[in-house]
Design a protein around this motif. Sequence first.
Motif, PDB file in Angstrom:
ATOM      1  N   GLU A  65    -107.478  21.728  48.453  1.00 21.77           N
ATOM      2  CA  GLU A  65    -108.177  21.059  49.548  1.00 21.77           C
ATOM      3  C   GLU A  65    -107.949  19.553  49.495  1.00 21.77           C
ATOM      4  N   SER A  66    -107.982  18.981  48.303  1.00 19.34           N
ATOM      5  CA  SER A  66    -107.746  17.554  48.144  1.00 19.34           C
ATOM      6  C   SER A  66    -106.338  17.186  48.619  1.00 19.34           C
ATOM      7  N   ALA A  67    -105.360  18.022  48.250  1.00 16.10           N
ATOM      8  CA  ALA A  67    -103.976  17.786  48.675  1.00 16.10           C
ATOM      9  C   ALA A  67    -103.854  17.895  50.189  1.00 16.10           C
ATOM     10  N   ALA A  68    -104.510  18.894  50.768  1.00 13.68           N
ATOM     11  CA  ALA A  68    -104.457  19.107  52.218  1.00 13.68           C
ATOM     12  C   ALA A  68    -105.031  17.910  52.963  1.00 13.68           C
ATOM     13  N   LYS A  69    -106.114  17.375  52.481  1.00 16.01           N
ATOM     14  CA  LYS A  69    -106.742  16.229  53.132  1.00 16.01           C
ATOM     15  C   LYS A  69    -105.883  14.968  53.005  1.00 16.01           C
ATOM     16  N   THR A  70    -105.165  14.852  51.898  1.00 20.55           N
ATOM     17  CA  THR A  70    -104.247  13.725  51.730  1.00 20.55           C
ATOM     18  C   THR A  70    -103.117  13.812  52.748  1.00 20.55           C
ATOM     19  N   ILE A  71    -102.575  15.021  52.926  1.00 18.50           N
ATOM     20  CA  ILE A  71    -101.507  15.235  53.910  1.00 18.50           C
ATOM     21  C   ILE A  71    -102.016  14.935  55.317  1.00 18.50           C
ATOM     22  N   GLN A  72    -103.217  15.417  55.622  1.00 19.76           N
ATOM     23  CA  GLN A  72    -103.807  15.178  56.937  1.00 19.76           C
ATOM     24  C   GLN A  72    -103.976  13.682  57.210  1.00 19.76           C
ATOM     25  N   LYS A  73    -104.414  12.956  56.209  1.00 22.85           N
ATOM     26  CA  LYS A  73    -104.648  11.521  56.353  1.00 22.85           C
ATOM     27  C   LYS A  73    -103.346  10.765  56.590  1.00 22.85           C
ATOM     28  N   LYS A  74    -102.292  11.172  55.905  1.00 22.54           N
ATOM     29  CA  LYS A  74    -101.019  10.458  55.989  1.00 22.54           C
ATOM     30  C   LYS A  74    -100.198  10.848  57.220  1.00 22.54           C
ATOM     31  N   THR A  75    -100.461  12.018  57.790  1.00 21.88           N
ATOM     32  CA  THR A  75     -99.675  12.490  58.935  1.00 21.88           C
ATOM     33  C   THR A  75    -100.433  12.418  60.251  1.00 21.88           C
ATOM     34  N   GLY A  76    -101.765  12.406  60.185  1.00 25.47           N
ATOM     35  CA  GLY A  76    -102.563  12.457  61.405  1.00 25.47           C
ATOM     36  C   GLY A  76    -102.662  13.862  61.981  1.00 25.47           C
ATOM     37  N   ALA A  77    -102.304  14.859  61.181  1.00 26.94           N
ATOM     38  CA  ALA A  77    -102.314  16.250  61.635  1.00 26.94           C
ATOM     39  C   ALA A  77    -103.747  16.780  61.756  1.00 26.94           C
ATOM     40  N   ASP A  78    -103.901  17.862  62.508  1.00 24.43           N
ATOM     41  CA  ASP A  78    -105.156  18.601  62.499  1.00 24.43           C
ATOM     42  C   ASP A  78    -105.227  19.377  61.184  1.00 24.43           C
ATOM     43  N   ILE A  79    -106.399  19.849  60.836  1.00 21.93           N
ATOM     44  CA  ILE A  79    -106.547  20.540  59.546  1.00 21.93           C
ATOM     45  C   ILE A  79    -107.530  21.707  59.670  1.00 21.93           C
ATOM     46  N   ILE A  80    -107.181  22.833  59.054  1.00 23.11           N
ATOM     47  CA  ILE A  80    -108.020  24.040  59.082  1.00 23.11           C
ATOM     48  C   ILE A  80    -108.003  24.694  57.701  1.00 23.11           C
ATOM     49  N   LYS A  81    -109.181  25.057  57.213  1.00 25.41           N
ATOM     50  CA  LYS A  81    -109.279  25.785  55.952  1.00 25.41           C
ATOM     51  C   LYS A  81    -109.357  27.276  56.254  1.00 25.41           C
ATOM     52  N   LEU A  82    -108.527  28.056  55.605  1.00 23.48           N
ATOM     53  CA  LEU A  82    -108.516  29.502  55.810  1.00 23.48           C
ATOM     54  C   LEU A  82    -109.743  30.142  55.161  1.00 23.48           C
ATOM     55  N   GLN A  83    -110.301  31.111  55.861  1.00 21.05           N
ATOM     56  CA  GLN A  83    -111.463  31.853  55.376  1.00 21.05           C
ATOM     57  C   GLN A  83    -111.048  33.303  55.107  1.00 21.05           C
ATOM     58  N   MET A  84    -111.393  33.814  53.930  1.00 20.35           N
ATOM     59  CA  MET A  84    -110.979  35.164  53.518  1.00 20.35           C
ATOM     60  C   MET A  84    -112.139  36.156  53.585  1.00 20.35           C
ATOM     61  N   SER A  85    -111.781  37.403  53.708  1.00 11.71           N
ATOM     62  CA  SER A  85    -112.778  38.464  53.648  1.00 11.71           C
ATOM     63  C   SER A  85    -112.208  39.646  52.847  1.00 11.71           C
ATOM     64  N   PRO A  86    -112.809  39.938  51.675  1.00 13.06           N
ATOM     65  CA  PRO A  86    -113.850  39.139  51.001  1.00 13.06           C
ATOM     66  C   PRO A  86    -113.241  37.877  50.398  1.00 13.06           C
ATOM     67  N   ASP A  87    -114.073  36.871  50.205  1.00 14.29           N
ATOM     68  CA  ASP A  87    -113.583  35.636  49.622  1.00 14.29           C
ATOM     69  C   ASP A  87    -113.320  35.832  48.128  1.00 14.29           C
ATOM     70  N   TYR A  88    -112.494  34.955  47.591  1.00 12.80           N
ATOM     71  CA  TYR A  88    -112.176  35.050  46.163  1.00 12.80           C
ATOM     72  C   TYR A  88    -113.341  34.526  45.330  1.00 12.80           C
TER      73      TYR A  88
END
Length: 204
Positions: A65-88
């Motif tokens: 998640e930390s890496a994803a947010k860094t990428i989002q900040k540097k690129t200006g991209a949208d961001i989505i966290k995947l949700q699992m069923s059942p979660d890990y």
Amino acid sequence: MKKWLVGIVIAIVALVAGVYLWSAQNGRQQHSASRANTASSKSTTESSKQHKMLVVYYSNSGTTESAAKTIQKKTGADIIKLQMSPDYPSDYSKLTVVAKRQIDRNQHPKILNNIDFSKYSTVFLGFPTWYHRPPMFINTFFEKYDLKGKTVVPFTTSMSSSIAVSRPYLKKMTANKQIVLQTGFRANETSTITKYLKQHNFTK
């Protein structure tokens, strides 16, 4: 006297006709300019959509998640966290058991997100590396979503494994799907993330 009046009438008619012609021509020019501006604006909007980026990721411990947010900040991209069923499980020892069982049984866990990828051209896909390969939900990801014509940039977080160990699995998952799969990178460090993004002109 009559000739004088006729002359005035003719002059007035000529003046009115001239004003009318000038107004019509000016109106056409303004309409053409308006259409050109509209077309330019539409072209700019479509171009923006064509190059829009999205960061999609799953994180269990928070590292990805930390890496994803860094990428989002540097690129200006949208961001989505995947949700699992059942979660890990959050407990690491239980997590390893579940992850290994999914691999051994070829289980593809369910992803709950309904994501519209139509407006994106580039998708950053983030995941932890478990047992020297992508988690089994990455199989689900490529089965669930239509990414035809998209560029997918995988990034992973791992204490020891590079993205290279995941690449054969990713190539197999994306085979015949008309996806442009980039080499990707291990995103444990900000410097590595920044270097990759700059090399591929992803930074804003």
